[in-house]
Design an enzyme around this catalytic site. Sequence first.
Site, PDB file in Angstrom:
ATOM      1  N   ALA A 251       0.806  -1.226   0.000  1.00 45.76           N
ATOM      2  CA  ALA A 251       0.000   0.000   0.000  1.00 45.76           C
ATOM      3  C   ALA A 251       0.835   1.271   0.000  1.00 45.76           C
ATOM      4  O   ALA A 251       0.281   2.366   0.137  1.00 45.76           O
ATOM      5  CB  ALA A 251      -0.924   0.009   1.211  1.00 45.76           C
ATOM      6  N   ALA A 252       2.147   1.164  -0.209  1.00 41.33           N
ATOM      7  CA  ALA A 252       2.997   2.351  -0.107  1.00 41.33           C
ATOM      8  C   ALA A 252       2.584   3.431  -1.099  1.00 41.33           C
ATOM      9  O   ALA A 252       2.520   4.620  -0.760  1.00 41.33           O
ATOM     10  CB  ALA A 252       4.460   1.967  -0.311  1.00 41.33           C
ATOM     11  N   GLY A 253       2.290   3.037  -2.330  1.00 41.08           N
ATOM     12  CA  GLY A 253       1.879   4.013  -3.330  1.00 41.08           C
ATOM     13  C   GLY A 253       0.550   4.652  -3.003  1.00 41.08           C
ATOM     14  O   GLY A 253       0.346   5.866  -3.213  1.00 41.08           O
TER      15      GLY A 253
END
Length: 307
Positions: A251-253
């Site tokens: 989920a970093a983006g």
Amino acid sequence: MTGKVVVVGSSNVDLLMKMPRLPRVGETVTDCAFAQAFGGKGANQAVGAARARGAVVFVSCVGDDGYGGQVIESLRQDGIDTRFVSRERGVATGTALIMVGGEGHNYLAVAPGANYRLTPAHVDRAREAIEGAAIVMGQCEIRPEALDHVIALGAGIGKPVMLNLAPARPVTAASLARLAYLSVNETEAEFLTGLTVATERDVEAAAEALLAKGPKTIVLTLGARGAYVAGAGVSGTLVPGFAVEAVDTTAAGDVHCGAFAVALVEGRPLLEAARFANAAAALSATKLGAQPSAPNREDIEALLSGR
């Protein structure tokens, strides 16, 4: 700029397997750890923005299965306005199968389920919220006609629209030209431009090619290296990332986009907003699971200040 962050997009339940390393084709990897969490790129953006202390309205569709109600309740616990999350009959909530390797890299497969029930009519029912938005956000896990409608409606009433081209899919030239912000990673930039994105010069060339398609600002995320920002009065600049030990980058983006939107709404300059988003994304990579990994405002501020 003050007001709400309106996110239109997908909601999923995520079924995760954490393993020592990702398997090769045809290989079975044992001794894994299983977890269930909530995800979907739209919902992840919404949670990322809410935990960064943004006021968030979410427009989405979930199924009439047991997961649908759980997704909505989880979003509400983060203070997200879910009035425009529709429960659709006869369809499952979107589901993602995620394998996470030892270095945090992952394989993902998604069954869209109710996400593909999101129509322009659902978006129109949220028009009041969009009219009150400071920024409108979208991604590519809903049907193209719904995404095009979100962009056209938001831009048409004078709202800045941000698109995260994830997963990488074709977007009309008209939609790209209406964007205030286009956020892509290296793979998505290559998809849109046909250019290899590897060296520093490659990054600059890709950003220039993306700006030529009409978005006012490009945010090209580069993983641990940070984010390259170009356009809207800012010459191309690499905003460095933060060194962390990655556990899961799923989920970093999405978190980067949500935090970036909040920083913009608060009136932060573009490069400062990118640094704020870099900190949020770095922290999200240190925990397993999409929405469980989204950091709160205090932790973001602590990383930014070096505490």
